[in-house]
Design a protein around this motif. Structure first.
Motif, PDB file in Angstrom:
ATOM      1  N   HIS A  81       5.446   2.956 -13.223  1.00  0.00           N
ATOM      2  CA  HIS A  81       6.071   3.098 -11.770  1.00  0.00           C
ATOM      3  C   HIS A  81       5.007   3.759 -10.894  1.00  0.00           C
ATOM      4  CE1 HIS A  81      10.116   3.403 -12.704  1.00  0.00           C
ATOM      5  NE2 HIS A  81      10.575   3.182 -11.686  1.00  0.00           N
ATOM      6  N   ARG A  82       3.800   4.296 -11.138  1.00  0.00           N
ATOM      7  CA  ARG A  82       2.749   4.989  -9.916  1.00  0.00           C
ATOM      8  C   ARG A  82       2.568   3.871 -10.141  1.00  0.00           C
ATOM      9  NH1 ARG A  82      -0.385   9.248 -12.669  1.00  0.00           N
ATOM     10  NH2 ARG A  82       1.822  10.580 -12.224  1.00  0.00           N
ATOM     11  N   ILE A  83       1.500   3.018 -10.797  1.00  0.00           N
ATOM     12  CA  ILE A  83       0.626   1.698 -11.277  1.00  0.00           C
ATOM     13  C   ILE A  83       1.375   0.792  -9.635  1.00  0.00           C
ATOM     14  CG2 ILE A  83      -0.437  -0.323 -12.143  1.00  0.00           C
ATOM     15  CD1 ILE A  83      -0.617   1.784 -14.601  1.00  0.00           C
ATOM     16  N   THR A  84       3.150   0.649 -10.136  1.00  0.00           N
ATOM     17  CA  THR A  84       3.544  -0.371  -9.130  1.00  0.00           C
ATOM     18  C   THR A  84       3.449  -0.223  -7.900  1.00  0.00           C
ATOM     19  OG1 THR A  84       4.844  -0.916 -11.440  1.00  0.00           O
ATOM     20  CG2 THR A  84       5.648  -1.484  -9.064  1.00  0.00           C
ATOM     21  N   VAL A  85       4.084   1.228  -7.883  1.00  0.00           N
ATOM     22  CA  VAL A  85       3.855   1.649  -6.317  1.00  0.00           C
ATOM     23  C   VAL A  85       2.068   1.474  -5.760  1.00  0.00           C
ATOM     24  CG1 VAL A  85       3.909   3.500  -4.681  1.00  0.00           C
ATOM     25  CG2 VAL A  85       5.864   3.620  -6.379  1.00  0.00           C
ATOM     26  N   ASN A  86       1.774   1.881  -6.229  1.00  0.00           N
ATOM     27  CA  ASN A  86      -0.107   1.831  -5.984  1.00  0.00           C
ATOM     28  C   ASN A  86      -0.496  -0.120  -5.748  1.00  0.00           C
ATOM     29  OD1 ASN A  86      -0.946   4.399  -5.609  1.00  0.00           O
ATOM     30  ND2 ASN A  86      -1.240   4.449  -8.053  1.00  0.00           N
ATOM     31  N   ALA A  87       0.328  -0.368  -6.858  1.00  0.00           N
ATOM     32  CA  ALA A  87      -0.336  -1.859  -6.594  1.00  0.00           C
ATOM     33  C   ALA A  87       0.240  -2.664  -5.074  1.00  0.00           C
ATOM     34  CB  ALA A  87       0.435  -2.388  -7.314  1.00  0.00           C
ATOM     35  N   CYS A  88       1.941  -2.146  -5.068  1.00  0.00           N
ATOM     36  CA  CYS A  88       2.655  -2.376  -3.451  1.00  0.00           C
ATOM     37  C   CYS A  88       2.270  -1.953  -2.380  1.00  0.00           C
ATOM     38  CB  CYS A  88       4.467  -2.024  -4.064  1.00  0.00           C
ATOM     39  SG  CYS A  88       5.689  -2.868  -4.878  1.00  0.00           S
ATOM     40  N   LEU A  89       2.278  -0.729  -2.414  1.00  0.00           N
ATOM     41  CA  LEU A  89       0.512  -0.227  -1.070  1.00  0.00           C
ATOM     42  C   LEU A  89      -0.189  -0.485  -1.230  1.00  0.00           C
ATOM     43  CD1 LEU A  89       1.607   3.547  -1.961  1.00  0.00           C
ATOM     44  CD2 LEU A  89       2.021   2.580  -0.046  1.00  0.00           C
ATOM     45  N   ASP A  90      -0.969  -1.027  -1.736  1.00  0.00           N
ATOM     46  CA  ASP A  90      -1.799  -2.174  -1.345  1.00  0.00           C
ATOM     47  C   ASP A  90      -1.605  -3.469  -0.994  1.00  0.00           C
ATOM     48  OD1 ASP A  90      -4.119  -0.144  -2.786  1.00  0.00           O
ATOM     49  OD2 ASP A  90      -4.377  -1.307  -4.353  1.00  0.00           O
ATOM     50  N   ARG A  91      -0.871  -4.228  -1.096  1.00  0.00           N
ATOM     51  CA  ARG A  91      -0.500  -5.504  -0.528  1.00  0.00           C
ATOM     52  C   ARG A  91       0.279  -4.993   0.676  1.00  0.00           C
ATOM     53  NH1 ARG A  91       0.261  -9.637  -3.829  1.00  0.00           N
ATOM     54  NH2 ARG A  91      -0.350 -10.010  -5.608  1.00  0.00           N
ATOM     55  N   ALA A  92       1.103  -3.496   0.905  1.00  0.00           N
ATOM     56  CA  ALA A  92       1.424  -3.624   2.150  1.00  0.00           C
ATOM     57  C   ALA A  92       0.778  -3.487   3.579  1.00  0.00           C
ATOM     58  CB  ALA A  92       2.853  -2.134   1.848  1.00  0.00           C
ATOM     59  N   ARG A  93      -0.248  -2.915   2.854  1.00  0.00           N
ATOM     60  CA  ARG A  93      -1.551  -2.157   4.262  1.00  0.00           C
ATOM     61  C   ARG A  93      -2.014  -3.589   4.343  1.00  0.00           C
ATOM     62  NH1 ARG A  93      -2.200   2.022  -0.274  1.00  0.00           N
ATOM     63  NH2 ARG A  93      -1.889   3.783   0.564  1.00  0.00           N
ATOM     64  N   LYS A  94      -2.174  -4.697   3.268  1.00  0.00           N
ATOM     65  CA  LYS A  94      -3.172  -5.353   3.566  1.00  0.00           C
ATOM     66  C   LYS A  94      -2.743  -6.630   4.427  1.00  0.00           C
ATOM     67  CE  LYS A  94      -6.116  -6.078  -0.500  1.00  0.00           C
ATOM     68  NZ  LYS A  94      -5.897  -6.315  -2.180  1.00  0.00           N
ATOM     69  N   ALA A  95      -0.706  -6.247   4.286  1.00  0.00           N
ATOM     70  CA  ALA A  95       0.100  -7.628   5.081  1.00  0.00           C
ATOM     71  C   ALA A  95       0.176  -6.727   6.237  1.00  0.00           C
ATOM     72  CB  ALA A  95       1.407  -7.521   4.720  1.00  0.00           C
ATOM     73  N   ALA A  96       0.336  -5.423   6.413  1.00  0.00           N
ATOM     74  CA  ALA A  96      -0.214  -4.418   8.032  1.00  0.00           C
ATOM     75  C   ALA A  96      -1.051  -5.594   8.466  1.00  0.00           C
ATOM     76  CB  ALA A  96       0.211  -3.267   7.752  1.00  0.00           C
ATOM     77  N   SER A  97      -2.424  -5.725   8.079  1.00  0.00           N
ATOM     78  CA  SER A  97      -3.189  -5.780   8.762  1.00  0.00           C
ATOM     79  C   SER A  97      -3.835  -7.513   9.282  1.00  0.00           C
ATOM     80  CB  SER A  97      -4.537  -5.301   7.927  1.00  0.00           C
ATOM     81  OG  SER A  97      -4.772  -6.079   6.580  1.00  0.00           O
ATOM     82  N   ARG A  98      -2.960  -8.244   8.549  1.00  0.00           N
ATOM     83  CA  ARG A  98      -2.334  -9.215   8.951  1.00  0.00           C
ATOM     84  C   ARG A  98      -1.448  -9.796   9.964  1.00  0.00           C
ATOM     85  NH1 ARG A  98      -2.993  -9.795   3.395  1.00  0.00           N
ATOM     86  NH2 ARG A  98      -0.879 -10.833   2.975  1.00  0.00           N
ATOM     87  N   ARG A  99       0.031  -8.655   9.927  1.00  0.00           N
ATOM     88  CA  ARG A  99       0.807  -9.482  10.675  1.00  0.00           C
ATOM     89  C   ARG A  99       0.675  -9.234  12.473  1.00  0.00           C
ATOM     90  NH1 ARG A  99       5.069  -5.640   8.272  1.00  0.00           N
ATOM     91  NH2 ARG A  99       4.344  -4.415   9.778  1.00  0.00           N
ATOM     92  N   THR A 100       1.058 -10.156  12.859  1.00  0.00           N
ATOM     93  CA  THR A 100       1.177  -9.960  14.724  1.00  0.00           C
ATOM     94  C   THR A 100       3.392  -9.820  14.767  1.00  0.00           C
ATOM     95  OG1 THR A 100       1.291 -12.491  14.181  1.00  0.00           O
ATOM     96  CG2 THR A 100      -0.638 -11.071  14.540  1.00  0.00           C
ATOM     97  N   SER A 101       4.478 -10.528  13.536  1.00  0.00           N
ATOM     98  CA  SER A 101       5.344  -9.522  14.038  1.00  0.00           C
ATOM     99  C   SER A 101       5.772  -9.297  12.818  1.00  0.00           C
ATOM    100  CB  SER A 101       5.958 -11.487  14.228  1.00  0.00           C
ATOM    101  OG  SER A 101       5.602 -11.856  13.572  1.00  0.00           O
ATOM    102  N   SER A 102       6.776  -8.943  13.279  1.00  0.00           N
ATOM    103  CA  SER A 102       7.842  -8.438  12.656  1.00  0.00           C
ATOM    104  C   SER A 102       8.079  -9.566  10.830  1.00  0.00           C
ATOM    105  CB  SER A 102       9.127  -7.542  12.957  1.00  0.00           C
ATOM    106  OG  SER A 102       9.603  -7.326  11.780  1.00  0.00           O
ATOM    107  N   ILE A 103       7.948  -8.669   9.970  1.00  0.00           N
ATOM    108  CA  ILE A 103       8.380  -9.761   8.596  1.00  0.00           C
ATOM    109  C   ILE A 103       9.937  -9.898   8.559  1.00  0.00           C
ATOM    110  CG2 ILE A 103       6.261  -8.506   7.532  1.00  0.00           C
ATOM    111  CD1 ILE A 103       8.454  -7.295   5.814  1.00  0.00           C
ATOM    112  N   ALA A 104      10.808  -8.615   9.246  1.00  0.00           N
ATOM    113  CA  ALA A 104      12.517  -9.012   8.741  1.00  0.00           C
ATOM    114  C   ALA A 104      13.477 -10.357   9.914  1.00  0.00           C
ATOM    115  CB  ALA A 104      12.477  -7.626   9.456  1.00  0.00           C
ATOM    116  N   GLU A 105      12.460 -11.376   9.084  1.00  0.00           N
ATOM    117  CA  GLU A 105      13.689 -12.652   9.368  1.00  0.00           C
ATOM    118  C   GLU A 105      14.307 -13.383   8.739  1.00  0.00           C
ATOM    119  OE1 GLU A 105      10.160 -15.570   8.847  1.00  0.00           O
ATOM    120  OE2 GLU A 105       8.576 -14.716  10.369  1.00  0.00           O
TER     121      GLU A 105
END
Length: 232
Positions: A81-105
């Motif tokens: 779970h620790r490895i998985t959460v780390n992988a998720c957080l890495d992706r979430a941070r990268k997505a947040a830096s690219r995102r210009t609008s809410s992902i909640a479509e």
């Protein structure tokens, strides 16, 4: 006692040891046991099926290759779970830096509903679920991960702390801040619900695991590691 094999199935640690020793089937059994739950966590942290599937795949590849570094200071499932959460957080941070609008479509949030929920529950509940996930996606990744583990997956705070690799107090703080930020975003949902005393949590304790992870396109050891932690 007569006849038959009465031996119990090997534990996760034994399977990991067998994998390190060269057993070609041991790691596959670990994946079979834990992948659906890892998928449920990744899906709710990232809010996107493709990203979640990629994060789980990355994490499993990392775990496959880093198995020899596991020192048994935590349970194998906590380590995964620790490895998985780390992988998720890495992706979430990268997505947040690219995102210009809410992902909640609406179209993407609809995909987060488990198939049995999407087909069977009333439309009102599906709409509430979509709005709740939209609100959750507004939180910082670290707070989101803490709330997913504690409020949606039902992990004790101490276990969530081990998974996230932080102190218990940090998990409590992240959950408290996350709930405080979530409250104004879901206040209208509380007023619409018949049960006015339902707490505005991110999904409730001991929630079901969610939809099974889609079949992998390759074996865990055949893809390049793109992210995820490899530390025990």
């Amino acid at each position: 006692m007569t006849g038959g094999d009465t031996s119990s199935p090997p534990g996760d640690r034994e399977l990991l040891d067998r994998h390190v020793a060269g057993d070609p089937h041991a790691f596959g059994e670990i994946v079979r046991r834990h992948r659906d739950r890892l998928w449920a966590v990744a899906l709710r942290v990232l809010g996107d099926r493709e990203e979640a599937a990629d994060a789980v795949q990355d994490a499993l590849v990392s775990a496959y290759r880093a198995a020899h570094t596991f020192r048994g200071q935590s349970a194998v499932t906590t380590w995964l779970h620790r490895i998985t959460v780390n992988a998720c957080l890495d992706r979430a941070r990268k997505a947040a830096s690219r995102r210009t609008s809410s992902i909640a479509e609406p179209e993407r949030l609809e995909q987060l509903l488990e198939p049995h929920e999407s087909a069977a529950v009333p439309a009102e509940r599906r709409d509430l679920h979509r709005q709740l996930i939209a609100a959750l996606s507004e939180l910082p990744p670290e707070q989101r991960a803490a709330l997913v583990l504690v409020d949606m997956q039902g992990y004790p705070v101490a276990e969530a702390a081990r998974i996230l690799g932080v102190a218990v107090g940090t998990v409590k703080s992240r959950c408290a801040r996350g709930r405080a930020r979530l409250l104004p975003l879901v206040a209208h949902l509380r007023s619409d619900e018949p049960q006015g005393d339902t707490p505005p949590s991110a999904g409730g304790r001991n929630r079901t695991q969610g939809a099974p992870v889609p079949p992998a396109r390759g074996k865990p050891d055949t893809r390049v590691v793109k992210g995820g932690g490899e530390h025990a």
